[in-house]
Design a protein around this motif. Structure first.
Motif, mmCIF file in Angstrom:
data_model
loop_
_atom_site.group_PDB
_atom_site.id
_atom_site.type_symbol
_atom_site.label_atom_id
_atom_site.label_comp_id
_atom_site.label_asym_id
_atom_site.label_seq_id
_atom_site.Cartn_x
_atom_site.Cartn_y
_atom_site.Cartn_z
ATOM 1 N N LEU A 92 0.826 -1.203 0.000
ATOM 2 C CA LEU A 92 0.000 0.000 0.000
ATOM 3 C C LEU A 92 0.865 1.259 0.000
ATOM 4 O O LEU A 92 0.553 2.249 -0.671
ATOM 5 N N GLU A 93 1.996 1.188 0.712
ATOM 6 C CA GLU A 93 2.897 2.337 0.801
ATOM 7 C C GLU A 93 3.958 2.340 -0.300
ATOM 8 O O GLU A 93 4.822 3.215 -0.316
ATOM 9 N N ARG A 94 3.884 1.353 -1.190
ATOM 10 C CA ARG A 94 4.794 1.229 -2.335
ATOM 11 C C ARG A 94 6.250 1.104 -1.887
ATOM 12 O O ARG A 94 7.168 1.707 -2.454
ATOM 13 N N ARG A 95 6.455 0.280 -0.855
ATOM 14 C CA ARG A 95 7.810 0.004 -0.399
ATOM 15 C C ARG A 95 8.307 -1.301 -1.035
ATOM 16 O O ARG A 95 7.528 -2.240 -1.216
ATOM 17 N N LEU A 96 9.597 -1.340 -1.364
ATOM 18 C CA LEU A 96 10.178 -2.586 -1.853
ATOM 19 C C LEU A 96 10.149 -3.611 -0.727
ATOM 20 O O LEU A 96 10.658 -3.361 0.369
ATOM 21 N N GLN A 97 9.571 -4.784 -1.003
ATOM 22 C CA GLN A 97 9.284 -5.746 0.047
ATOM 23 C C GLN A 97 10.264 -6.911 0.052
ATOM 24 O O GLN A 97 10.827 -7.262 1.080
ATOM 25 N N GLY A 98 10.433 -7.523 -1.111
ATOM 26 C CA GLY A 98 11.409 -8.590 -1.259
ATOM 27 C C GLY A 98 11.283 -9.694 -0.241
ATOM 28 O O GLY A 98 10.200 -10.216 0.013
ATOM 29 N N SER A 99 12.410 -10.042 0.389
ATOM 30 C CA SER A 99 12.431 -11.159 1.336
ATOM 31 C C SER A 99 12.018 -10.748 2.744
ATOM 32 O O SER A 99 11.997 -11.594 3.639
ATOM 33 N N SER A 100 11.700 -9.473 2.968
ATOM 34 C CA SER A 100 11.197 -9.047 4.281
ATOM 35 C C SER A 100 9.843 -9.701 4.544
ATOM 36 O O SER A 100 9.001 -9.785 3.640
ATOM 37 N N ASP A 101 9.633 -10.155 5.770
ATOM 38 C CA ASP A 101 8.428 -10.936 6.075
ATOM 39 C C ASP A 101 7.324 -10.013 6.587
ATOM 40 O O ASP A 101 7.102 -9.876 7.797
ATOM 41 N N ILE A 102 6.610 -9.392 5.636
ATOM 42 C CA ILE A 102 5.569 -8.423 5.951
ATOM 43 C C ILE A 102 4.207 -9.113 5.864
ATOM 44 O O ILE A 102 3.908 -9.758 4.857
ATOM 45 N N PRO A 103 3.350 -8.999 6.896
ATOM 46 C CA PRO A 103 2.070 -9.733 6.894
ATOM 47 C C PRO A 103 1.026 -9.075 6.000
ATOM 48 O O PRO A 103 1.133 -7.909 5.617
ATOM 49 N N LEU A 104 -0.013 -9.847 5.681
ATOM 50 C CA LEU A 104 -1.178 -9.301 4.979
ATOM 51 C C LEU A 104 -1.867 -8.247 5.829
ATOM 52 O O LEU A 104 -1.825 -8.292 7.056
ATOM 53 N N ASN A 105 -2.534 -7.313 5.149
ATOM 54 C CA ASN A 105 -3.483 -6.441 5.849
ATOM 55 C C ASN A 105 -4.892 -6.946 5.540
ATOM 56 O O ASN A 105 -5.062 -7.964 4.843
ATOM 57 N N ASP A 106 -5.906 -6.265 6.052
ATOM 58 C CA ASP A 106 -7.274 -6.753 5.860
ATOM 59 C C ASP A 106 -7.677 -6.764 4.397
ATOM 60 O O ASP A 106 -8.413 -7.661 3.947
ATOM 61 N N THR A 107 -7.218 -5.769 3.641
ATOM 62 C CA THR A 107 -7.497 -5.772 2.201
ATOM 63 C C THR A 107 -6.892 -7.005 1.552
ATOM 64 O O THR A 107 -7.509 -7.653 0.701
ATOM 65 N N GLY A 108 -5.673 -7.369 1.961
ATOM 66 C CA GLY A 108 -5.009 -8.552 1.417
ATOM 67 C C GLY A 108 -5.766 -9.827 1.715
ATOM 68 O O GLY A 108 -5.844 -10.735 0.875
ATOM 69 N N ARG A 109 -6.351 -9.904 2.914
ATOM 70 C CA ARG A 109 -7.132 -11.104 3.257
ATOM 71 C C ARG A 109 -8.393 -11.199 2.397
ATOM 72 O O ARG A 109 -8.778 -12.293 1.960
ATOM 73 N N ALA A 110 -9.005 -10.056 2.145
ATOM 74 C CA ALA A 110 -10.191 -10.047 1.283
ATOM 75 C C ALA A 110 -9.801 -10.439 -0.146
ATOM 76 O O ALA A 110 -10.554 -11.159 -0.833
ATOM 77 N N GLN A 111 -8.641 -10.002 -0.601
ATOM 78 C CA GLN A 111 -8.173 -10.374 -1.936
ATOM 79 C C GLN A 111 -7.919 -11.876 -2.038
ATOM 80 O O GLN A 111 -8.185 -12.492 -3.078
ATOM 81 N N ALA A 112 -7.425 -12.467 -0.973
ATOM 82 C CA ALA A 112 -7.202 -13.910 -0.968
ATOM 83 C C ALA A 112 -8.531 -14.659 -1.064
ATOM 84 O O ALA A 112 -8.639 -15.677 -1.781
ATOM 85 N N GLN A 113 -9.551 -14.180 -0.372
ATOM 86 C CA GLN A 113 -10.874 -14.812 -0.462
ATOM 87 C C GLN A 113 -11.449 -14.678 -1.873
ATOM 88 O O GLN A 113 -12.053 -15.622 -2.397
ATOM 89 N N GLU A 114 -11.231 -13.524 -2.483
ATOM 90 C CA GLU A 114 -11.700 -13.339 -3.865
ATOM 91 C C GLU A 114 -10.943 -14.251 -4.814
ATOM 92 O O GLU A 114 -11.526 -14.824 -5.741
ATOM 93 N N ALA A 115 -9.643 -14.425 -4.571
ATOM 94 C CA ALA A 115 -8.853 -15.343 -5.400
ATOM 95 C C ALA A 115 -9.401 -16.758 -5.295
ATOM 96 O O ALA A 115 -9.445 -17.503 -6.296
ATOM 97 N N ALA A 116 -9.832 -17.159 -4.103
ATOM 98 C CA ALA A 116 -10.414 -18.495 -3.933
ATOM 99 C C ALA A 116 -11.662 -18.664 -4.786
ATOM 100 O O ALA A 116 -11.870 -19.716 -5.409
#
Length: 371
Positions: free
Chosen positions: A15-39
């Motif tokens: 969301l903040e447009r940070r380079l993420q790479g191998s850093s272990d950053i968790p999902l946010n609530d929007t990400g969880r909703a996107q995963a449900q939509e992917a299902a």
């Protein structure tokens, strides 16, 4: 086997447009909703497949070990009633090292695209991803899998496999995994005779040159292959001189030159046994009698890994690879599923590419005809 790649759902760093790479950053609530939509999309995807294949079903989910991908995979698995089959270290996102956490901007991204920054080299990244996917295929042969991973991984992997630039997909996007680009064939050939072969001395990693008989054997094998209708696009070899000279002779017969050498194709190291005429019993288990002998597992594993690398390096091409007797015997035993006997000088063998892709590195080496 049909596999699809899912980019994990959104994180705060996305969301903040940070380079993420191998850093272990968790999902946010929007990400969880996107995963449900992917299902939901994956359920519909299965219905479409069933129009032509009524028995089609998803068999499970595998993931990157990073939590944003693992949680995405778990949400999808729960929605579809599937098992999570495991995570694979090689499926982690590309490492951007010290750039991780920095807000992305065009100039920064240009350093990533051009690899002018200190990041994980693209070749190393793709190799570990391909190795991980080969292991997934070996662990779950013939299964239809959902693979939850990362954006750059999907982009660079699909670009490599299709030969066309594939952009980084949106979070939660489903991408059908393109087939791996592998060599169309690999033929393994043992080098020609050396004086140590003639005297039945253990040769191993000692760099012993061909003798005149060995050179003649290389020419004869090349002539025989030509008469049988074989053609090749690429010739590679072990870096030991007896293999390189054999490869040079054979390449010239096909109008080619040696394309390169692979350290992983060298002969098994026999340590203190090298240069000796050892007993038949000691030849069966040299590590029980002599120090410094390379393990059986090491020979199997590096031989298979190297052949897989050659297949990836020359997609769609016919490859002739010159190596050594013990390594060839063990590689063929692993990929074909039964034990091969002695490999004669300059003897050619076709590699079973399906067996090469599916061999599980956790399997016990083939010994005396058994796994």
């Amino acid at each position: 086997m049909l596999s699809v790649l899912i980019r994990h759902g959104q994180t705060d760093w996305n969301l903040e447009r940070r380079l993420q790479g191998s850093s272990d950053i968790p999902l946010n609530d929007t990400g969880r909703a996107q995963a449900q939509e992917a299902a939901l999309n994956l359920r519909e995807y299965a219905h479409i497949q069933q129009e032509t294949d009524p028995g089609f079903t998803w068999h499970g989910v595998v993931t990157s070990p990073l939590s944003r991908a693992a949680e995405t995979g778990q949400i999808i698995a729960d929605e579809l009633g599937l098992p999570v089959l495991g995570s694979y270290e090689g499926l982690a996102e590309r490492s951007f090292k010290d750039l991780e956490g920095i807000k992305n901007y065009p100039e920064l991204w240009e350093t990533v695209e051009n690899e002018t920054a200190d990041i994980e080299p693209l070749g190393d990244f793709l190799n570990r991803v391909e190795q991980a996917l080969e292991q997934v295929e070996a662990d779950y042969p013939g299964k239809n899998l959902i693979i939850a991973v990362h954006g750059m991984l999907i982009s660079r992997l699909m670009s490599s496999r299709t030969g066309q630039k594939v952009p980084v997909p949106d979070n939660g996007t489903v991408t059908e995994l393109a087939p791996a680009r592998r060599a169309s064939s690999i033929m393994l050939i043992r080098h020609g005779q050396t004086d140590w072969n003639k005297l039945s001395l253990m040769q191993g990693s000692s760099d012993i040159p061909l003798n005149d008989t060995g050179r003649s054997q290389a020419r004869d094998t090349a002539r025989s292959l030509i008469e049988r209708g074989f053609t090749f696009d690429v010739v590679v070899s072990s870096p030991l001189s007896r293999a390189q000279e054999t490869a040079d002779i054979m390449a010239a017969a096909f109008g080619l030159t040696l394309a390169g050498t692979y350290e992983g194709l060298v002969e098994r190291g026999y340590g203190q046994a090298e240069g000796l005429d050892i007993s038949a019993e000691a030849r069966r288990e040299p590590d029980a009698y002599y120090a410094g002998v390379e393990s059986e597992r090491s020979v199997y594993t590096r031989g298979i890994e190297t052949l897989r690398q050659i297949a990836r390096d020359y997609p769609g091409q016919r490859v002739l690879a010159v190596s050594h007797g013990s390594l060839i015997r063990r590689a063929l035993s692993a990929t074909h599923g039964y034990e091969f006997g002695t490999i004669a000088n300059a003897e050619p063998f076709q590699v079973d590419l399906v067996g090469l892709a599916r061999w599980n590195e956790n399997a016990e080496p083939l010994l005396n005809g058994k796994i």
